[in-house]
Design a protein around this motif. Structure first.
Motif, PDB file in Angstrom:
ATOM      1  N   LYS A 127      -3.000   5.538   5.766  1.00 38.04           N
ATOM      2  CA  LYS A 127      -2.729   4.285   5.051  1.00 38.04           C
ATOM      3  C   LYS A 127      -3.707   4.203   3.889  1.00 38.04           C
ATOM      4  O   LYS A 127      -4.908   4.021   4.084  1.00 38.04           O
ATOM      5  N   VAL A 169     -13.043   3.538   8.461  1.00 39.62           N
ATOM      6  CA  VAL A 169     -12.613   3.366   7.072  1.00 39.62           C
ATOM      7  C   VAL A 169     -13.376   4.336   6.189  1.00 39.62           C
ATOM      8  O   VAL A 169     -14.586   4.499   6.320  1.00 39.62           O
ATOM      9  N   ASP A 217       0.404  -2.388  11.202  1.00 37.70           N
ATOM     10  CA  ASP A 217      -0.088  -3.075  10.015  1.00 37.70           C
ATOM     11  C   ASP A 217      -0.545  -4.515  10.240  1.00 37.70           C
ATOM     12  O   ASP A 217       0.254  -5.454  10.225  1.00 37.70           O
ATOM     13  N   PHE A 224      -4.882   2.134   0.866  1.00 39.33           N
ATOM     14  CA  PHE A 224      -4.806   0.796   0.305  1.00 39.33           C
ATOM     15  C   PHE A 224      -4.706   0.880  -1.211  1.00 39.33           C
ATOM     16  O   PHE A 224      -5.423   1.646  -1.857  1.00 39.33           O
ATOM     17  N   THR A 259      -8.838  -4.977   8.294  1.00 36.99           N
ATOM     18  CA  THR A 259      -7.656  -4.515   9.012  1.00 36.99           C
ATOM     19  C   THR A 259      -8.039  -3.671  10.221  1.00 36.99           C
ATOM     20  O   THR A 259      -7.499  -3.845  11.317  1.00 36.99           O
ATOM     21  N   ALA A 282      -2.671  -6.039   8.129  1.00 38.25           N
ATOM     22  CA  ALA A 282      -3.349  -6.347   6.869  1.00 38.25           C
ATOM     23  C   ALA A 282      -3.283  -7.813   6.482  1.00 38.25           C
ATOM     24  O   ALA A 282      -4.150  -8.302   5.758  1.00 38.25           O
ATOM     25  N   SER A 314     -13.685   5.802   2.021  1.00 40.57           N
ATOM     26  CA  SER A 314     -13.319   5.725   0.614  1.00 40.57           C
ATOM     27  C   SER A 314     -13.063   7.144   0.114  1.00 40.57           C
ATOM     28  O   SER A 314     -13.948   8.002   0.170  1.00 40.57           O
ATOM     29  N   GLN A 355      -9.594   2.907  -0.418  1.00 41.98           N
ATOM     30  CA  GLN A 355      -9.922   2.726   0.988  1.00 41.98           C
ATOM     31  C   GLN A 355      -8.776   3.299   1.826  1.00 41.98           C
ATOM     32  O   GLN A 355      -7.600   3.108   1.509  1.00 41.98           O
ATOM     33  N   ASP A 368       0.827  -1.201   0.000  1.00 44.19           N
ATOM     34  CA  ASP A 368       0.000   0.000   0.000  1.00 44.19           C
ATOM     35  C   ASP A 368       0.866   1.258   0.000  1.00 44.19           C
ATOM     36  O   ASP A 368       2.077   1.177  -0.175  1.00 44.19           O
ATOM     37  N   ALA A 414      -9.639  -3.117   4.038  1.00 44.71           N
ATOM     38  CA  ALA A 414      -9.457  -2.012   4.984  1.00 44.71           C
ATOM     39  C   ALA A 414     -10.311  -2.213   6.227  1.00 44.71           C
ATOM     40  O   ALA A 414      -9.833  -2.036   7.358  1.00 44.71           O
ATOM     41  N   LEU A 429      -7.272   4.295   5.921  1.00 42.37           N
ATOM     42  CA  LEU A 429      -7.269   4.342   7.380  1.00 42.37           C
ATOM     43  C   LEU A 429      -6.361   5.490   7.805  1.00 42.37           C
ATOM     44  O   LEU A 429      -5.326   5.729   7.176  1.00 42.37           O
TER      45      LEU A 429
END
Length: 321
Positions: A58, A98, A218, A60, A72, A220, A100, A105, A43, A69, A107
Motif C-alpha cells: 500500500k 511503516v 484499509d 500512500f 493506519t 485509513a 518511507s 509512506q 492511494d 500511514a 505498508l
C-alpha cells in the motif's frame, strides 16, 4: 509488466523503482512481477510477487499527511488484537511496520487469495453479510481514539458537498438529496453511541478469501463516529445488489448487529440508521459525481457508484417519480 495507468499516477517517479526499494527494505527478495489494483481513489495498492513472498504494497499517495500511514498501521494492529481479520502486516529490516520509500509512506501486508465483493460484482449472501457485521461489531470494541482524519465520503459532509455540486445535480438528484439533508438535520447525533468505526466497509474493502473467510481491508479513514454510521455504509454500498430495498437492508443489518454487538442497538439508533442509510446512498452519489466532474475519474468504478447511490435514494423515496 503491467500498465501503470490510473492509481499509479498517485506515485511520484518510477513505480518499478519504488517497488524494488520496498522489496529490499522488507527483505522480500527480488521483484518478480507486479500489478496495480485499480479500485479506490486515494492511494496506490500493488499486488507484488517477489522471490520470497506475494504481498500487497500500500503506497500512500504523494501529498497525503505523512502521519496517515503510522495511524493506519496502529489501527490495523489494534483491530487485529480485537479479532478483526485483516491481512498480516509485514515489518521491514528495522522491525518497523511503516517505511518511507522514495518519498512515499508504505505498508506491506500478506496477499490473501480471494476476491473483493466489488470484483465479484455481487452483494454478499446472508452468511457473508452476517460475517461482515460481526467484523464491524469487533471493530467497535477497539478502545482507540486516533487523531481525526477527514473523510470526504462521510455522511457528515452531506450538506457541504451537495452545495458544492449543486450545478451538476439533475432535477431528480437535487430533489432526492435535498430530502436526505432535511432528514439528517433532524437527527440528534449527540444521542447516538459512538465507537471506533472502520467508516468504509464497502464492496472494495471486504475481501472474501478462497477459504470462505471475510477479511476487512484499509483502515485509513477509521474515526470515532456513531456506530450506526458504519451500518449505514454497509447497507448502502456493501449490500447493494441484494433483492431487498435499502430500508429493508438497513433493518436486516440492524438485527444482525444487535445479535453480535456487546450492546444491542437502542430505539434511537434504529431510527437514525434508517436516515443514515439514505444519507450514505446520497454520499455515494455525491462522492462519485465529485470524482467524475472534478477529478476526471470517469471509469467503471465511478459510474457504478453513481448508479448505486441513485438506486438507494430511489428505494427510500419509493421509486422514480
Amino acid at each position: 509488466m503491467t500498465s501503470t495507468a490510473g492509481p499509479a499516477a498517485r506515485v511520484r517517479g518510477d513505480l518499478a523503482a519504488l517497488l524494488a526499494d520496498v522489496a529490499e527494505a522488507y527483505v522480500l527478495g527480488d521483484v518478480v512481477t507486479w500489478s496495480v489494483l485499480t479500485t479506490g481513489y486515494e492511494d496506490c495498492n500493488v499486488d507484488l510477487s517477489t522471490t520470497r513472498a506475494r504481498v500487497v504494497a500500500k503506497v500512500f499517495a504523494a501529498g497525503r499527511d505523512p502521519a496517515i500511514a503510522a495511524r493506519t498501521a496502529g489501527l490495523i494492529t489494534a483491530a487485529q488484537a480485537a479479532g478483526v481479520r485483516h491481512p498480516r502486516l509485514h515489518r521491514d529490516a528495522c522491525d518497523r511496520l511503516v517505511r518511507s520509500c522514495l518519498g512515499h509512506q508504505v505498508l506491506v501486508m500478506d496477499f490473501v487469495p480471494g476476491r473483493t465483493l466489488y470484483d465479484l460484482g455481487r452483494a454478499p449472501d446472508p452468511g457473508e453479510l452476517a460475517g461482515v457485521v460481526e467484523q464491524a461489531a469487533r471493530i467497535h470494541t477497539v478502545d482507540a481514539h486516533p487523531e481525526f482524519v477527514f473523510d470526504p465520503w462521510a455522511v457528515t459532509n452531506l450538506a457541504p458537498l451537495a452545495g458544492q455540486l449543486r450545478d451538476v445535480l439533475d432535477a431528480e438528484q437535487s430533489r432526492l438529496v435535498g430530502q436526505v439533508i432535511e432528514e439528517t438535520a433532524d437527527v440528534n447525533r449527540d444521542a447516538l453511541p459512538t465507537a471506533l468505526i472502520h467508516a468504509d466497509l464497502t464492496k472494495g474493502n471486504v475481501l472474501l478469501g478462497d477459504d470462505g473467510t471475510v477479511n476487512v481491508l484499509d483502515f485509513a479513514v477509521a474515526n470515532r463516529f456513531p456506530r450506526v454510521q458504519e451500518l449505514a455504509v454497509i447497507a448502502a454500498n456493501l449490500a447493494h445488489g441484494s433483492p431487498d430495498s435499502l430500508p429493508a437492508r438497513a433493518e436486516t443489518i440492524g438485527d444482525l448487529y444487535s445479535v453480535v454487538a456487546e450492546v444491542p442497538l437502542a430505539v434511537v439508533e434504529r431510527a437514525a440508521l434508517r436516515v443514515f442509510a439514505r444519507a450514505a446512498a446520497a454520499m455515494e452519489l455525491l462522492g462519485a459525481l465529485a470524482e467524475w466532474h472534478r477529478h476526471g475519474n470517469r471509469g467503471a468504478e465511478t459510474e457504478y457508484l453513481i448508479g448505486l447511490g441513485t438506486a438507494g435514494l430511489r428505494d427510500c423515496a419509493g421509486g422514480v417519480s
